[in-house]
Design a protein around this motif. Structure first.
Motif, PDB file in Angstrom:
ATOM      1  N   GLU A   1       1.987  29.004  -4.336  1.00 37.80           N
ATOM      2  CA  GLU A   1       2.540  28.160  -3.282  1.00 37.80           C
ATOM      3  C   GLU A   1       3.984  27.823  -3.603  1.00 37.80           C
ATOM      4  O   GLU A   1       4.381  27.719  -4.755  1.00 37.80           O
TER       5      GLU A   1
ATOM      6  N   PRO B   1      11.619  23.433 -11.440  1.00 39.83           N
ATOM      7  CA  PRO B   1      11.898  22.737 -10.189  1.00 39.83           C
ATOM      8  C   PRO B   1      13.397  22.734  -9.939  1.00 39.83           C
ATOM      9  O   PRO B   1      14.185  22.747 -10.884  1.00 39.83           O
ATOM     10  N   ILE B   2      13.754  22.737  -8.706  1.00 39.94           N
ATOM     11  CA  ILE B   2      15.174  22.683  -8.384  1.00 39.94           C
ATOM     12  C   ILE B   2      15.395  21.491  -7.475  1.00 39.94           C
ATOM     13  O   ILE B   2      14.721  21.345  -6.466  1.00 39.94           O
ATOM     14  N   ASP B   3      16.295  20.624  -7.882  1.00 44.16           N
ATOM     15  CA  ASP B   3      16.745  19.591  -6.961  1.00 44.16           C
ATOM     16  C   ASP B   3      18.244  19.742  -6.872  1.00 44.16           C
ATOM     17  O   ASP B   3      18.973  19.471  -7.822  1.00 44.16           O
ATOM     18  N   TYR B   4      18.660  20.225  -5.731  1.00 44.05           N
ATOM     19  CA  TYR B   4      20.074  20.563  -5.581  1.00 44.05           C
ATOM     20  C   TYR B   4      20.982  19.344  -5.589  1.00 44.05           C
ATOM     21  O   TYR B   4      22.182  19.468  -5.685  1.00 44.05           O
TER      22      TYR B   4
ATOM     23  N   ALA C   1       2.421  24.227 -12.483  1.00 42.34           N
ATOM     24  CA  ALA C   1       3.269  23.578 -11.485  1.00 42.34           C
ATOM     25  C   ALA C   1       4.636  23.289 -12.058  1.00 42.34           C
ATOM     26  O   ALA C   1       4.770  22.896 -13.215  1.00 42.34           O
ATOM     27  N   SER C   2       5.633  23.468 -11.216  1.00 47.68           N
ATOM     28  CA  SER C   2       7.002  23.280 -11.686  1.00 47.68           C
ATOM     29  C   SER C   2       7.330  21.814 -11.918  1.00 47.68           C
ATOM     30  O   SER C   2       8.205  21.503 -12.704  1.00 47.68           O
TER      31      SER C   2
ATOM     32  N   ASN D   1      15.500  20.464  -2.334  1.00 46.98           N
ATOM     33  CA  ASN D   1      14.779  20.735  -3.567  1.00 46.98           C
ATOM     34  C   ASN D   1      13.707  21.790  -3.350  1.00 46.98           C
ATOM     35  O   ASN D   1      13.330  22.102  -2.220  1.00 46.98           O
ATOM     36  N   GLU D   2      13.273  22.360  -4.442  1.00 49.16           N
ATOM     37  CA  GLU D   2      12.256  23.406  -4.397  1.00 49.16           C
ATOM     38  C   GLU D   2      11.272  23.199  -5.530  1.00 49.16           C
ATOM     39  O   GLU D   2      11.649  22.830  -6.630  1.00 49.16           O
ATOM     40  N   ASN D   3      10.020  23.476  -5.244  1.00 50.20           N
ATOM     41  CA  ASN D   3       9.014  23.444  -6.289  1.00 50.20           C
ATOM     42  C   ASN D   3       8.028  24.562  -6.030  1.00 50.20           C
ATOM     43  O   ASN D   3       7.930  25.054  -4.905  1.00 50.20           O
ATOM     44  N   ASN D   4       7.324  24.956  -7.059  1.00 52.89           N
ATOM     45  CA  ASN D   4       6.300  25.965  -6.812  1.00 52.89           C
ATOM     46  C   ASN D   4       5.084  25.725  -7.686  1.00 52.89           C
ATOM     47  O   ASN D   4       5.097  24.928  -8.625  1.00 52.89           O
ATOM     48  N   MET D   5       4.054  26.432  -7.336  1.00 55.95           N
ATOM     49  CA  MET D   5       2.769  26.214  -7.975  1.00 55.95           C
ATOM     50  C   MET D   5       2.003  27.532  -7.962  1.00 55.95           C
ATOM     51  O   MET D   5       2.087  28.291  -7.004  1.00 55.95           O
TER      52      MET D   5
ATOM     53  N   PHE E   1       8.369  28.274 -13.522  1.00 58.56           N
ATOM     54  CA  PHE E   1       8.105  26.960 -12.953  1.00 58.56           C
ATOM     55  C   PHE E   1       9.268  26.023 -13.203  1.00 58.56           C
ATOM     56  O   PHE E   1       9.145  25.066 -13.939  1.00 58.56           O
TER      57      PHE E   1
ATOM     58  N   SER F   1       9.800  14.667  -7.055  1.00 59.93           N
ATOM     59  CA  SER F   1      10.253  16.057  -7.118  1.00 59.93           C
ATOM     60  C   SER F   1      10.121  16.655  -8.511  1.00 59.93           C
ATOM     61  O   SER F   1       9.691  17.771  -8.662  1.00 59.93           O
ATOM     62  N   ASN F   2      10.426  15.956  -9.570  1.00 57.61           N
ATOM     63  CA  ASN F   2      10.180  16.499 -10.900  1.00 57.61           C
ATOM     64  C   ASN F   2      10.352  15.425 -11.958  1.00 57.61           C
ATOM     65  O   ASN F   2      10.623  14.274 -11.652  1.00 57.61           O
TER      66      ASN F   2
END
Lengths: 507, 1165
Positions: free
Chosen positions: B667, A22-25, B735-736, B705-709, A20, B788-789
């Motif tokens: 997801e 998160p990536i924020d480029y 959750a990320s 950006n990318e997130n997952n769950m 888990f 986003s995070n």
């Protein structure tokens, strides 16, 4: 068989997703930053950032969101009919006027400036903790401390002593810790220490990049700090004298150019100009921008720039200039309206010249339209005559000082360059008469540059009377306590009793 | 529109429609007269020989029939009222034909049968002897639904007998020997019963009407469906047939006032305008208060138009549901309490909106076409001055202003003579216009008229539904085009949809949902910004009528006194287009490996490609300054879901019913975008299509950006004796976005319900009380919407210029890390009562809830001296309390005339419960204040000439507002305010100073009550609907009045226009006690609560009148049903509020709400 298939499917996709992160480029992860000298340089630039000219979050913006505009509006140099310019022209602002409290702090982006002092402190820590050599560290520390000292001085001048958080507190930001404002002495010491360090470690003007901090700037700022403090202690004039004389030394290489208007023309804006102490290099693409022509020019101007006419100068100010003074070249007293080809001037002022002439300041830049109102010009902030006139004042005002030939000559040097005749000692029977002339010269020389003329008038307690006079005594909310702007209420609330509002303003 | 074939669509007691054997059963005790034990069962193996073997001992007829169905691919149609299926038989046959078998089963009874295609209709000839003197006839006919589709399995019975039959697949029936004076009774599950006297006819065609029998209604819940009767959670369900879609750009727009607990406020009246959709209020203070939207099992992204990159082009807002064709929707179910939502875990804190689309069904293709055309007119518009009037106002207001500025009596203490001799700044008064100029003035420019138009909406919707036992499909296409009443504002939508259900084998079934949509927005600059960022409307209201719209040379003049504001007419040359291409696709595989166990795999994606392209030409003020400004923004938003669920049901001893659901889902959320722009173009002709041709500042940017769950969830249902119900759910979400110490969240819930009406001791109430269910639930849901995070980061950005003007990049701190950050938790207790009285004539629900949101996610304010002075943190608790009621009544029901009423009511109160330990309140803030408070000083009147200034307001001038001195700071000996426990203290007594101590809690911006009322009337072929909705106990300031209706300062100083209300403002010559002077805003004491108005409203949302052409007039070959209707939308608003619209007036000169007149046509082929 079917059950197996389902199980395999289930397990395989459950496995597919177990991390888990998160990536924020668009962002930089702190675990890999800062490492290199380039990283440190990038952090140092973040300390320059708040000092640039930019409507959004640059304190040296030449718009209503910049300190020069607001501070000059308190004086005869600029007058306005609305917004910060009106509030300042009448000294009618109070603690709820975001137009003036904004510079200190706001809860909404872009958050104001006093917290950027903390940014500098944290960057200094990052430099200290980097693996660079001591010399290299000092080079970058000097830039950051110059930025911190400069920013602190601007805010100190506007608001009085600030809340300055020590590094230990900054490193633990999640811990609530209301801090009081520094005392005046602590504040002065804080700024002085920074500027002395910067003055010792920054490169000389000839070695500094155009538009970056130099030893000359650090020492000029120290002069301004000391002048500011002469209200409390006249011996600061001795320090001003010492510093000014140092800056006049050959190693600094400062001198005045012959032609005053050329200082505000594109051709003059280069490293070769020996008069500039600090210039903010600007471009139409940013991030440093200058938009003065749009602020000053009227919408029906006959020049290429049809501006917003946000501000005018005052006719009273114009009348203080002697006839031949080249320094009023860009104070525009008449133009032909592009609406109806009628002449607009003092006799037929319309709404664009009823308060005073147009403070164009810079040469016309025809590239402003087409470039979203931004000019190619750099913003001129400090010039060599600041040193000369400060020295003249110090010589006269220091303990045991008198109006003497040395002081007079310093002032005359500046006058001669403007195309004026020398004044003689007999013109100044008293110190006060000399100072009055000196202040006039300051206003003529530096209008719409550093924004320090307000401080000059306050230093001699002349601002209140000036405002009343300019307003025909109709400035019902003006008062001497308004020599300091109010702190925003959110900072008072945040201080939980530790942070006291400036006297005179409501809590 | 129609709810066809409920029987084959939904199966009671199962969460997987269409999978388990379909058997709909109604309890006799419910006392529905016509009940049908219906079986429309398809067996999957086809016996080639047509010969079957059967060996059954002591089994019921019903079981025997089921066995036959399993072996053959025949299905039986019968009514339990007619056929005694509980008779026990024994049968043994080898290699028998179907006819033989049926004969054997019904040996010795009067049951006869007919075989039509693969359906066997069982019936019983007359049991009651018919008097010989009566004439009898054979009667045939056809039963259709409201959309004209044939309706299978409708029971047709001769009233008072058991003689009857069931309609076949084509909806046809034939009954022999029916007396002339008999009455036929048509009944069908979920439809209202109709009685038709024979009266000599031989052909009787019937259109059956859907009936909402609350207790049988199927409600869609998380991962399945349930009968309303068995529901334990709190769910508001709306069938699309009950909402008016003729002018709704999204289903959201049509749901206003339709579901209790659902607040829908349209925040912009523009085409497709945005909606604030809230379920049970908004207890979160920063994290999103939006519900989770799930379309056919897939949680969708909530997307508005992307930004333009040009800050002067505000496109307003768009409803996030615009991309779904409202005509495709069969139902919207709003899950409210924790029992219903907790299984969606970390995103369900503010409820879940489940949108279910229509699916195919067995039978001939049902083709429907709907079209409508509407015109829109603004309901009312800004009442501004015409030129002559304005010139007079300019004279008066500028004089008033000069007097004020110069401190002339009564504003100050200077005499007029002194002021004229020594004017402030040396500026003498000059009268702007002479009387001659005024009398010679023309009409001036009517800016508002120049930018408004008659709006229009047209839409076309075509859908085809049909299929076989194995394959069912629904295909639809929709075109929607709304041109708003402000020029250049338009929304167009094109959607295509395919829903497919395919039975693959005995074990597998596959389903596919595919929606492709395209939205094109034409944007006009909107928004509440002023000056240079003024939108079209604000500029039009503000621009003085003395300015010309356009000169002969094609130039757009500006107001020289307000040179930053664009000419509104020039803003019509701005080009600003938004688009969204969206694909919502999911596929699911269902299998039943052993009886009672259903395993479902679901995979889907929601891909949205959005863009916004703008060009501000040189004809506009700022376009000219930039030499033409072009921007292009594009973004791609992707969401992927894979999910597996297993559901097992079992029944023990006929008294214990279990259901267990286990599921896992993963997801992924990805988003990226880029933007570009340039300015200073040679010609406006390039628009945004030749960015490289500009010589200005090139803009390039991109982001991603990318997130997952990952989630695990389970639900247990247990029913004891059909009336004690228990549901327990549990979900674990990883959750990320969560910070490192709290990656997983756990969300349990439990609910119990008791169907009281089924108890023996309640029997005496039957049939008055047909259902009475008490239920309660308790559980937790989460909220993780924090952007986003929540990790520390730096960002890089240009920081300074080199000597040559090139930028240098600096690096800045972007965010602080809070490692202990966790999701927000909502804990909710719900009590509900569902009832159905008088045979379903009155039904409804009441709900009470208490919700506590703890670990509130918000930016915690750090000390102001920090570079980053806030961090995402868990900052306290709020609570929401609420009450909801839904009441549906069938006031009149008979064959010719029916009248039904639906009423919904909701209220909620959101309050703070607990604040973060180091909260930094302003002195007037209290720990338990409502979340959306109005804090205000108290205005007590307008100071009049000659009145002394109040002691606490020495600087107050006549015409300004007097503020009450009600309180003061507690101060120490130095006069500094005292702080105790981190909070400034009050004395409770006036202190002669007006400051924040005199500000106090005044109210909340939330509406006190929300209600909706719908009435449906039907008389023969005419239908008439009327819908009202409203919000009550509500206060607001009219933003347009505040900006243009109180102070004439804008007219005096900047040549604005103003509202005619200015005429009643306070001036020295015209003292007013209701409207202050132009300079009210210049008082340093503020104006307090002076301008708050009551803003409750009742909106007559919709009136529609429809006429369905009688079947006899239709050409049967061409189409089977045709309805025409006329519809009035937003006809009138009853409100004490004086502005344009109490709902959509979000800012000064907001988009005016429109009145819509629609003509439409629904055709079924």
């Amino acid at each position: 068989m079917l059950i197996y298939t389902v199980l395999v499917l289930l397990l395989s996709f459950m496995h597919s997703c177990t991390k888990f992160n998160p990536i924020d480029y668009s962002e930089i992860n702190p675990s890999i930053f800062p490492k290199t000298e380039a990283d440190i340089q990038a952090l140092v630039l973040s300390c320059y950032y708040p000092l640039r000219g930019n409507w959004w979050d640059g304190i040296n913006s030449d718009s209503e969101r910049g300190q020069m505009f607001v501070n000059e509006s308190c004086t005869e140099v600029l007058m306005g009919k609305f917004g910060a310019q009106k509030l300042c022209s009448e000294l009618s602002f109070n603690e709820t006027n975001n137009e003036v409290t904004y510079f200190y702090y706001t809860r909404d982006a872009p958050y104001g400036f006093f917290s950027k002092i903390s940014r500098c402190t944290l960057v200094m820590d990052a430099i200290e903790n980097s693996s660079l050599s001591a010399d290299v560290k000092n080079k970058y520390l000097a830039e950051v401390r110059c930025a911190r000292g400069y920013l602190s001085y601007i805010l100190f001048d506007m608001y009085g002593p600030l809340v300055v958080a020590p590094l230990e507190v900054l490193k633990n930001p999640l811990k609530e810790e209301p801090l009081p404002r520094l005392t005046n002495d602590e504040m002065v010491k804080f700024i002085e220490d920074d500027l002395i360090f910067a003055g010792d470690n920054l490169p000389l003007p000839k070695d500094a990049e155009y538009g970056k901090f130099s030893r000359g700037l650090a020492k000029t700022l120290l002069i301004r700090l000391y002048l500011h403090e002469t209200v409390n202690d006249k011996t600061y004039y001795n320090k001003v004298e010492t510093l000014a004389k140092e800056l006049m030394g050959a190693e600094y290489g400062y001198s005045m150019v012959e032609d005053y208007p050329s200082l505000f023309q594109l051709e003059g804006m280069s490293k070769n100009n020996p008069e500039y102490i600090f210039v903010i290099p600007s471009s139409q693409a940013g991030p440093n921008t200058s938009q003065w022509l749009m602020m000053a020019m009227p919408p029906d101007s006959d020049s290429p720039v049809k501006g917003w006419g946000t501000v005018q100068s005052s006719w009273w100010f114009y009348d203080t200039f002697e006839a031949n003074d080249t320094r009023k070249t860009y104070l525009i007293t008449e133009y032909v309206s592009s609406d109806d080809n009628m002449l607009v001037n003092r006799a037929n002022p319309r709404a664009t010249m009823d308060l005073g002439p147009i403070p164009q300041k810079y040469m016309m830049d025809p590239s402003v339209p087409g470039n979203s109102g931004f000019s190619k010009f750099d913003i001129v902030v400090y010039r060599y005559p600041e040193v000369l006139l400060s020295l003249a004042e110090a010589i006269v005002m220091k303990p045991s000082g008198t109006v003497n030939a040395e002081a007079l000559e310093l002032m005359n040097q500046v006058r001669r360059r403007a195309g004026l005749n020398n004044k003689s000692l007999s013109d100044f029977p008293t110190k006060e008469s000399f100072i009055d002339q000196l202040l006039t010269e300051r206003s003529h020389e530096f209008w719409c540059e550093s924004g320090q003329y307000r401080a000059d008038l306050i230093r001699f307690d002349k601002l209140y009377d000036r405002v009343m006079m300019l307003n025909s005594n109709v400035a019902p909310y003006a008062s001497k306590y308004k020599y300091l702007y109010p702190l925003p209420l959110s900072v008072i609330v945040d201080g939980k009793g530790q942070v006291k509002q400036n006297p005179g303003y409501a809590q | 529109m129609s709810m066809k074939r409920k029987v084959s669509k939904h199966s009671p007691g199962t969460l997987f429609p269409g999978i388990v054997k379909i058997l709909t059963r109604l309890k006799p005790s419910i006392n529905i007269f016509f009940l049908a034990f219906l079986a429309t069962i398809s067996s999957v193996t086809y016996a080639q020989t047509g010969k079957y073997s059967l060996d059954l001992k002591n089994t019921t007829v019903k079981a025997a029939l089921e066995t036959v169905e399993k072996q053959s691919n025949y299905s039986f149609l019968y009514s339990e009222k007619i056929i005694d299926v509980n008779r026990v038989i024994s049968i043994s046959l080898q290699e028998a034909t179907i006819e033989n078998i049926i004969s054997k089963i019904f040996e010795g009874t009067k049951v006869t049968f007919t075989i039509k295609r693969r359906q066997i209709v069982l019936t019983v000839p007359d049991v009651k002897s018919i008097p010989v003197n009566q004439t009898t006839k054979t009667i045939s006919g056809k039963v259709t639904d409201v959309s004209g589709g044939p309706t299978q399995a409708v029971t047709v019975i001769v009233k008072g007998t058991t003689k009857g039959i069931i309609t076949d697949a084509d909806g046809n029936f034939t009954l022999a020997n029916v007396p002339d004076d008999a009455t036929l009774v048509f009944s069908f599950m979920g439809m209202s019963t109709q009685e038709i006297p024979v009266a000599g006819k031989t052909n009787i065609n019937v259109t059956i009407q859907e009936e909402s029998k609350i207790i049988d209604e199927v409600v869609v819940i998380a991962y399945g469906t349930v009968k309303k009767r068995d529901l334990t959670g709190s769910v508001s369900s709306v069938k699309s047939s009950d909402v008016n879609l003729s002018v709704a750009s999204s289903i959201g727009h049509a749901l206003k006032g339709k579901a209790a607990g659902l607040t829908i406020i349209q925040n912009s009246a523009q085409p497709g305008g945005g909606l604030d959709i809230l379920i049970r209020g908004a207890g979160s203070v920063n994290a999103s208060n939006q519900p989770l939207y799930i379309v056919d099992g897939f949680p969708i992204a909530t997307l508005d138009q992307p930004g333009s990159g040009n800050e002067r082009l505000d496109a307003g807002t768009q409803s996030i549901l615009n991309f779904v064709n409202p005509n495709d929707i069969s139902s919207v179910d709003v899950l409210k309490d924790a029992s219903a939502t907790a299984i969606y875990g970390a995103r369900a804190a503010h409820g879940v909106v489940l949108i279910t689309t229509k699916r195919g069904m067995t039978g001939n293709a049902l083709v429907t076409y709907n079209t409508s055309f509407a015109i829109q007119k603004h309901a009312n518009i800004f009442d501004v001055f015409g030129l002559k009037e304005w010139m007079g106002e300019k004279n008066e207001s500028s004089w008033d202003m000069w007097m004020f500025e110069n401190d002339v009596i009564p504003y100050g203490n200077r005499t007029l003579e002194t002021a004229m001799l020594f004017p402030k700044n040396g500026v003498s008064y000059k009268l702007p216009y002479t009387d001659t100029q005024i009398s010679n003035a023309g009409e001036g420019t009517d800016w508002v008229k120049l930018i408004t138009r008659t709006g229009s909406i047209q839409q076309h919707n075509l859908s085809v539904r049909g299929g076989s036992e194995q394959t069912k499909y629904m295909v639809s296409m929709n075109y929607f085009d709304q041109k708003g009443i402000i020029k250049n504002s338009e929304m167009k939508r094109y959607t295509g949809k395919i829903n497919l259900d395919q039975t693959i084998s005995k074990y597998f079934k596959i389903g596919l949902n595919l929606t492709a949509s395209r939205i094109d927005n034409d944007n006009t600059p909107l928004g509440g910004e002023q000056w240079e960022k003024s939108g079209l409307l604000r500029a039009a209201v503000q621009m003085g009528p003395h300015i010309t719209a356009i000169t002969e040379n094609g130039e757009y003049p500006i107001n020289p006194l307000l040179p930053t504001q664009p000419n509104p007419y020039s803003l019509l040359t701005v080009q600003d287009k938004g688009f969204m291409d969206r694909l919502l696709a999911n596929i699911n595989l269902t299998s039943e490996p052993v009886k009672g166990l259903i395993i479902k795999l679901n995979a889907g994606t929601d891909i949205a490609y959005q863009g916004r392209k703008t060009y501000m030409p040189k004809t506009t003020l700022h376009g000219a300054l930039g030499g033409g400004i072009a921007t292009i923004n594009q973004s791609l938003n992707e969401q992927y879901l894979t999910e597996a669920t297993a559901y097992y049901t079992a029944k023990l001893n006929d008294v214990h019913q279990f259901g267990v659901l286990l599921g896992v889902s993963a997801e992924k959320f990805k988003a990226n975008g880029n933007n570009s722009g340039n300015n200073n173009f040679l010609t406006d002709g390039f628009s945004w299509n030749n960015l490289n041709a500009g010589s200005g500042t090139k803009i390039v940017g991109s982001w991603g950006n990318e997130n997952n769950m990952m989630s695990y969830f389970t639900r247990l249902n247990y029913t004891f004796l059909d009336r004690y119900l228990l549901t327990a759910t549990f979900r674990a979400d990883g959750a990320s976005v969560f910070a490192k110490n709290n990656k997983w969240g756990f969300f349990p819930s439990v609910a119990v319900a008791w169907n009281m009406a089924d108890e023996e001791f309640m029997k005496f109430m039957v049939p008055t009380v047909t259902m009475l269910k008490l239920r309660t639930s308790y559980g937790q849901t989460g909220n993780s919407s924090i952007g986003s995070n929540a990790f520390a980061s730096y960002y890089a950005s240009p920081a300074w210029n080199n000597a040559d003007g090139t930028p240098q990049i600096g690096v800045f701190q972007a965010r602080l890390e809070n490692p202990d950050l966790k999701w927000e938790t909502t804990t909710e207790l719900n009590f509900g009562l569902d009832f159905s009285l008088f045979e379903g004539k009155i039904g409804g629900s009441f709900e009470f809830y208490h919700r506590v949101i703890s670990d509130l996610l918000n930016y915690k304010l750090l000390n102001t001296y920090h570079d980053i002075s806030f961090v995402m943190a868990n900052i306290g608790k709020t609570q929401s309390k609420g009450f909801e009621a839904t009441i549906n009544t069938k006031n009149i029901t008979n064959a010719d005339f029916s009248w039904t009423t639906d009423f919904v009511f909701s209220m909620y109160r959101d309050n703070w419960l607990e604040r973060t330990a180091d909260w930094k309140p302003s002195v007037y803030e209290n720990t338990n204040d409502p979340i959306r408070t109005i804090y205000s000083r108290i205005a007590v009147g307008i100071m009049q000439t000659g009145d002394p200034a109040p002691a606490a307001q020495p600087d107050l001038k006549p015409g300004q507002i007097i503020i009450a001195d009600i309180n003061g700071y507690k101060r120490d000996d130095n006069g500094d305010p005292v702080v105790e426990n981190g909070k400034f203290m009050l004395t409770g007594k006036p202190d002669g100073i007006i400051d924040d101590a005199d500000t106090r809690f005044f109210g909340t911006t939330d509406p006190g009550y929300i209600a909706g009322l719908s009435n449906h009337f039907k008389y023969k072929a005419i239908d008439f609907n009327i819908e009202l909705n409203g919000m009550f106990d509500r206060a607001m300031m009219d933003p347009t009045y505040m900006a243009f209706g109180v102070s004439a300062d804008g007219i005096a100083q900047y040549g604005y226009n103003g509202l005619r209300t200015l005429k009643t403002r306070w001036t020295p010559d015209n003292p007013s006690t209701t409207q202050p002077s132009s300079f009210f805003g210049w008082s340093r004491y503020g104006y307090g609560n002076w301008f708050y108005e009551k803003a409750w409203f009742i909106r007559l949302q919709n009136i529609s009148l429809g006429y369905t052409l009688p079947a006899s007039t239709l050409h049967q070959k061409a189409f089977s049903s045709l309805r025409i209707y006329f519809d009035l939308n937003n006809l009138v608003v009853f409100t004490p509020y004086k502005g344009l619209d109490p709902e959509t007036d979000a800012y000064a000169a907001a988009y005016p709400n429109a009145r819509t007149y629609t003509f439409g046509l629904d055709v079924t082929f």
